[in-house]
Write an enzyme that holds these catalytic residues in place. Structure first.
Site, PDB file in Angstrom:
ATOM      1  N   HIS A  67       0.851  -1.190   0.000  1.00  9.92           N
ATOM      2  CA  HIS A  67       0.000   0.000   0.000  1.00  9.92           C
ATOM      3  C   HIS A  67       0.883   1.236   0.000  1.00  9.92           C
ATOM      4  O   HIS A  67       1.965   1.229   0.592  1.00  9.92           O
ATOM      5  CB  HIS A  67      -0.917   0.009   1.226  1.00  9.92           C
ATOM      6  CG  HIS A  67      -1.905  -1.106   1.221  1.00  9.92           C
ATOM      7  ND1 HIS A  67      -3.111  -1.018   0.584  1.00  9.92           N
ATOM      8  CD2 HIS A  67      -1.841  -2.349   1.740  1.00  9.92           C
ATOM      9  CE1 HIS A  67      -3.772  -2.157   0.729  1.00  9.92           C
ATOM     10  NE2 HIS A  67      -3.009  -2.987   1.428  1.00  9.92           N
ATOM     11  N   LYS A 115      14.675  -7.206   0.151  1.00  5.98           N
ATOM     12  CA  LYS A 115      15.550  -6.635  -0.876  1.00  5.98           C
ATOM     13  C   LYS A 115      15.961  -7.754  -1.826  1.00  5.98           C
ATOM     14  O   LYS A 115      15.922  -8.925  -1.475  1.00  5.98           O
ATOM     15  CB  LYS A 115      16.790  -6.010  -0.239  1.00  5.98           C
ATOM     16  CG  LYS A 115      16.465  -4.788   0.595  1.00  5.98           C
ATOM     17  CD  LYS A 115      17.724  -4.138   1.130  1.00  5.98           C
ATOM     18  CE  LYS A 115      17.341  -2.906   1.942  1.00  5.98           C
ATOM     19  NZ  LYS A 115      18.518  -2.266   2.511  1.00  5.98           N
ATOM     20  N   LYS A 132      26.703 -16.559   2.573  1.00  7.85           N
ATOM     21  CA  LYS A 132      27.876 -16.968   1.819  1.00  7.85           C
ATOM     22  C   LYS A 132      27.495 -17.211   0.364  1.00  7.85           C
ATOM     23  O   LYS A 132      26.318 -17.222   0.011  1.00  7.85           O
ATOM     24  CB  LYS A 132      28.526 -18.208   2.418  1.00  7.85           C
ATOM     25  CG  LYS A 132      27.704 -19.475   2.354  1.00  7.85           C
ATOM     26  CD  LYS A 132      28.488 -20.610   3.002  1.00  7.85           C
ATOM     27  CE  LYS A 132      27.793 -21.943   2.873  1.00  7.85           C
ATOM     28  NZ  LYS A 132      28.608 -23.029   3.410  1.00  7.85           N
TER      29      LYS A 132
END
Length: 137
Positions: A67, A115, A132
């Site tokens: 939103h 992300k 890693k």
């Protein structure tokens, strides 16, 4: 078969468990030999595209919308998720809006991914962070 009747684009070799929740089948694409595990929640008001040979493990939550909090009526914003090929998303992970997960990445169990995740990496935690590089033998 039912998902295809409602517009999902699935390869014949993909597998979706019966307990998976899919909000909008017409916004879902799954590549060859990929699977959505038991009780995955696919909240796909925005598109979700999953590549080939990818495993989305049990109880993972895929959220392809949000939103606009800058507007007082909080209008819905569609934010597609792109999950590449050769990926494993482990149990109970959260994949947020607009996330792109690069090929051959691994997302650890219960990770919160907000992300983008680079190809050939392993991430985990809340929020998910680089652990890693994944070396495939």
């Amino acid at each position: 078969m039912i998902l295809k009747c409602f517009g999902a684009k699935l390869e014949w070799s993909s597998h979706v468990y019966a307990s998976v929740k899919i909000w909008a089948p017409w916004n879902l694409e799954i590549g060859a030999y990929s699977s959505l595990g038991p009780k995955v929640d696919c909240y796909n008001q925005g598109k979700i595209i999953i590549g080939e040979n990818t495993v989305i493990s049990q109880k993972t939550y895929l959220c392809a919308s949000s939103h606009d909090y800058n507007l007082k009526d909080f209008p819905l914003v569609l934010k597609p998720i792109l999950i590449g090929s050769g990926i494993w998303i482990a149990a109970e992970a959260f994949i947020g809006p607009s996330v792109i997960i690069g090929n051959n990445a691994v997302v650890a169990a219960r990770a919160v991914v907000v992300k983008n995740v680079d190809a050939n990496t392993i991430v985990g935690g809340n929020p998910a962070k680089f652990i890693k590089t994944r070396k495939i033998e």
